[in-house]
Write a protein that holds these residues in place. Structure first.
Motif, mmCIF file in Angstrom:
data_model
loop_
_atom_site.group_PDB
_atom_site.id
_atom_site.type_symbol
_atom_site.label_atom_id
_atom_site.label_comp_id
_atom_site.label_asym_id
_atom_site.label_seq_id
_atom_site.Cartn_x
_atom_site.Cartn_y
_atom_site.Cartn_z
ATOM 1 N N ASN A 83 0.810 -1.214 0.000
ATOM 2 C CA ASN A 83 0.000 0.000 0.000
ATOM 3 C C ASN A 83 0.845 1.266 0.000
ATOM 4 O OD1 ASN A 83 -2.425 -1.355 -0.038
ATOM 5 N ND2 ASN A 83 -2.600 -1.403 2.184
ATOM 6 N N ASN A 84 2.089 1.161 0.432
ATOM 7 C CA ASN A 84 2.949 2.332 0.524
ATOM 8 C C ASN A 84 3.967 2.417 -0.610
ATOM 9 O OD1 ASN A 84 1.745 3.146 2.956
ATOM 10 N ND2 ASN A 84 3.005 1.713 4.085
ATOM 11 N N SER A 85 3.981 1.439 -1.481
ATOM 12 C CA SER A 85 5.002 1.419 -2.526
ATOM 13 C C SER A 85 4.774 2.519 -3.549
ATOM 14 C CB SER A 85 5.030 0.059 -3.223
ATOM 15 O OG SER A 85 3.817 -0.190 -3.897
ATOM 16 N N PRO A 92 9.305 2.889 -0.434
ATOM 17 C CA PRO A 92 9.860 4.219 -0.193
ATOM 18 C C PRO A 92 10.596 4.347 1.143
ATOM 19 C CG PRO A 92 7.491 4.262 0.107
ATOM 20 C CD PRO A 92 7.846 2.892 -0.408
ATOM 21 N N GLN A 93 10.373 3.404 2.046
ATOM 22 C CA GLN A 93 11.072 3.435 3.338
ATOM 23 C C GLN A 93 12.519 2.972 3.202
ATOM 24 O OE1 GLN A 93 9.565 4.722 6.106
ATOM 25 N NE2 GLN A 93 7.874 5.150 4.711
ATOM 26 N N LEU A 108 14.994 9.267 -9.349
ATOM 27 C CA LEU A 108 15.791 10.399 -8.879
ATOM 28 C C LEU A 108 14.925 11.647 -8.700
ATOM 29 C CD1 LEU A 108 19.084 9.978 -10.954
ATOM 30 C CD2 LEU A 108 18.700 9.424 -8.523
ATOM 31 N N ILE A 109 13.977 11.843 -9.608
ATOM 32 C CA ILE A 109 13.042 12.958 -9.476
ATOM 33 C C ILE A 109 12.224 12.795 -8.207
ATOM 34 C CG2 ILE A 109 10.977 14.055 -10.481
ATOM 35 C CD1 ILE A 109 12.262 13.366 -13.263
ATOM 36 N N TYR A 110 11.693 11.584 -7.994
ATOM 37 C CA TYR A 110 10.938 11.302 -6.764
ATOM 38 C C TYR A 110 11.813 11.557 -5.533
ATOM 39 C CZ TYR A 110 9.634 8.435 -2.826
ATOM 40 O OH TYR A 110 9.384 8.001 -1.557
ATOM 41 N N ALA A 111 13.054 11.035 -5.544
ATOM 42 C CA ALA A 111 13.948 11.163 -4.389
ATOM 43 C C ALA A 111 14.256 12.607 -4.069
ATOM 44 C CB ALA A 111 15.238 10.366 -4.632
ATOM 45 N N SER A 112 14.351 13.452 -5.093
ATOM 46 C CA SER A 112 14.642 14.874 -4.856
ATOM 47 C C SER A 112 13.473 15.564 -4.166
ATOM 48 C CB SER A 112 14.997 15.582 -6.154
ATOM 49 O OG SER A 112 13.871 15.739 -6.981
#
Length: 109
Positions: free
Chosen positions: A4-6, A36-37, A101-105
């Motif tokens: 559910n959190n992916s 994402p964790q 990388l966009i998400y991580a930023s």
């Protein structure tokens, strides 16, 4: 797969003439399902026509911490895959990584 959190990061690249997938999709797609964790890839999906090829990609990427980069995994793929479209597939993988990388930023903001 299916947490559910992916998050999902996808990448695409044009396929060369002669690949069966070009007639169906026109492009090659790769998707990484990521926790994402931990930033670990939970599952890899693709638009390969055969499941064996998608499963092959999954064995290379599953469990890998994408935050550590993907150069080694791309090298592994390129050294073990002998079929049409190797360059296009590698580009789609790199595009999915760029989306990560966009998400991580945005995650660190």
């Amino acid at each position: 797969m299916g947490s559910n959190n992916s998050i999902i990061c996808t990448g695409y690249s044009r396929l060369p003439d002669g690949m069966a997938g070009k007639n169906l999709y026109g492009v090659f797609g790769v998707g990484f399902e990521i926790d994402p964790q931990t930033d670990k890839i939970m599952y890899t999906s693709s638009t390969f026509i055969t499941d064996v090829c998608t499963d092959f990609l999954n064995t290379i990427f599953e469990g890998h911490c994408i935050a550590d980069g993907i150069n080694e995994q791309v090298k592994t793929f390129e050294s073990r895959y002998f079929g049409l479209g190797k360059k296009a597939i590698s580009m789609a993988i790199k595009d999915a990584y760029n989306q990560y990388l966009i998400y991580a930023s945005t995650k660190s903001s």
